[in-house]
Design a protein around this motif. Structure first.
Motif, mmCIF file in Angstrom:
data_model
loop_
_atom_site.group_PDB
_atom_site.id
_atom_site.type_symbol
_atom_site.label_atom_id
_atom_site.label_comp_id
_atom_site.label_asym_id
_atom_site.label_seq_id
_atom_site.Cartn_x
_atom_site.Cartn_y
_atom_site.Cartn_z
ATOM 1 N N GLU A 251 -44.792 -35.477 40.017
ATOM 2 C CA GLU A 251 -44.582 -34.084 40.428
ATOM 3 C C GLU A 251 -45.776 -33.216 40.047
ATOM 4 O O GLU A 251 -46.248 -32.395 40.839
ATOM 5 C CB GLU A 251 -43.311 -33.546 39.785
ATOM 6 N N GLN B 164 -35.311 -39.818 41.296
ATOM 7 C CA GLN B 164 -34.473 -38.965 42.111
ATOM 8 C C GLN B 164 -33.172 -39.654 42.522
ATOM 9 O O GLN B 164 -32.106 -39.042 42.522
ATOM 10 C CB GLN B 164 -35.245 -38.530 43.362
ATOM 11 N N ASN C 249 -29.470 -38.180 42.376
ATOM 12 C CA ASN C 249 -29.170 -37.500 43.641
ATOM 13 C C ASN C 249 -28.826 -38.493 44.743
ATOM 14 O O ASN C 249 -29.014 -39.704 44.592
ATOM 15 C CB ASN C 249 -30.375 -36.662 44.085
ATOM 16 N N ASP D 4 -31.058 -36.216 49.449
ATOM 17 C CA ASP D 4 -31.713 -35.248 48.566
ATOM 18 C C ASP D 4 -32.954 -35.841 47.907
ATOM 19 O O ASP D 4 -33.973 -35.160 47.732
ATOM 20 C CB ASP D 4 -30.744 -34.775 47.484
ATOM 21 N N HIS E 253 -36.803 -34.330 48.379
ATOM 22 C CA HIS E 253 -37.629 -33.968 47.223
ATOM 23 C C HIS E 253 -38.940 -34.752 47.234
ATOM 24 O O HIS E 253 -40.017 -34.197 47.002
ATOM 25 C CB HIS E 253 -36.853 -34.256 45.943
ATOM 26 N N LEU F 71 -43.079 -33.574 47.647
ATOM 27 C CA LEU F 71 -44.043 -33.789 46.564
ATOM 28 C C LEU F 71 -45.102 -34.839 46.869
ATOM 29 O O LEU F 71 -46.199 -34.792 46.332
ATOM 30 C CB LEU F 71 -43.314 -34.194 45.279
#
Length: 316
Positions: free
Chosen positions: A181, A274, A278, A282, A286, A290
């Motif tokens: 990230e 993730q 999630n 989702d 994400h 990124l």
């Protein structure tokens, strides 16, 4: 009859005399302070980096709230400050805050210091400042030493924009996911790391951001200060010979204009983290935001990893 002289309040006289500090054997009296909470930056290693205003304030306040009284006492003893040291740290903050608020409500003055550097920067204090403000008391900031700014200034990397991360996650998977990230942030990165994890962190950084220039800043302002500058790949290769005693600040250059796509390994780390928390939908959204990779590619890889995770859970 001659008027009798007014009696001398020896308690007040003694108290006023004690509210001072010494520099090179010269005793200086600290001026009286207005009531309020004083956020005092203290040296990050070299005790000579304390400011004159910080000394005046520490000598004048009724209470010095500090993380570790033993560490702060080294500073107060160095400058002959007879302050009342009270612990304030993450483990006793809930009980200590009301007492500080009571002291302020009674018109007192309190200084908050961290073990080193500027209070609230990766140190406890945010909730105290928030409650003090909510109660209507004054809060004063006394700027001074900061390992973040010291490292940034000597790293020889861009300083127009920087992002301070603090400490990375201790566990490898979470750390790698967070680094994936951070790799997308268009700014110089500044982060703390402990000596027992710095080699592993450098290996992860090299894999995820390997071509970037970086600096390892160890023991800033102290006797054994050391600055190492190179690419992350080179720093990771030499990590086995790194002296791991002391405190580290890592500074990493921003991404190049053409370095917008995460590596396959970095994408996998991001997706695994993730998917653990999630849904596939989702996690993909994400990761696409990124990674810089096409949604179709990310979605296909997410399905593969989700299937592998289900298979592993089934075996367990």
């Amino acid at each position: 009859m001659r008027a009798k002289p007014a009696p001398i309040n020896t308690t007040e006289a003694t108290d006023a005399a004690s509210r001072g500090f010494s520099i090179d054997a010269h005793r200086l009296v600290a001026p009286k302070l207005a009531a309020g909470l004083y956020l005092v930056a203290t040296p990050i290693g070299n005790l000579g980096d304390i400011t004159l205003r910080a000394l005046q304030t520490l000598a004048a306040v009724e209470i010095i709230a500090c993380e570790d009284t033993r560490i702060t006492r080294r500073l107060t003893e160095r400058y002959d400050i007879a302050g009342q040291l009270k612990p304030y740290h993450e483990h006793n903050a809930e009980a200590a805050r009301p007492k500080i608020l009571e002291a302020l409500a009674a018109g007192g003055s309190v200084a908050l210091v961290s073990d080193a550097g500027t209070p609230l920067i990766s140190d406890p204090g945010y909730k105290l400042v928030r409650e003090v403000c909510a109660a209507g008391h004054a809060v004063y900031a006394l700027p001074g030493p900061s390992s973040v700014l010291a490292a940034l200034s000597v790293a020889a990397l861009p300083t127009d924009r920087f992002f301070f991360e603090g400490f990375l996650p201790a566990k490898s998977a979470a750390r790698r996911s967070r680094l994936a990230e951070l790799a997308r942030i268009d700014a110089t990165l500044v982060m703390f790391e402990s000596g027992n994890r710095v080699q592993d962190t450098l290996a992860d950084l090299a894999e995820i951001m390997g071509t970037r220039e970086a600096a390892i800043c160890r023991e800033l302002t102290k006797l054994h200060e050391e600055i190492s500058r190179a690419t992350l790949s080179e720093l990771a290769r030499k990590a086995d010979a790194l002296e791991t005693r002391g405190e580290f600040v890592l500074v990493i250059a921003p991404p190049a204009a053409d370095a917008d796509v995460l590596t396959a390994d970095a994408l996998d780390d991001l997706l695994r983290a993730q998917l653990a928390a999630n849904s596939v939908k989702d996690a993909v959204a994400h990761a696409v935001a990124l990674s810089g990779r096409p949604k179709r590619e990310v979605y296909a890889r997410a399905l593969e990893l989700a299937e592998a995770l289900r298979g592993r859970d089934g075996q367990d």
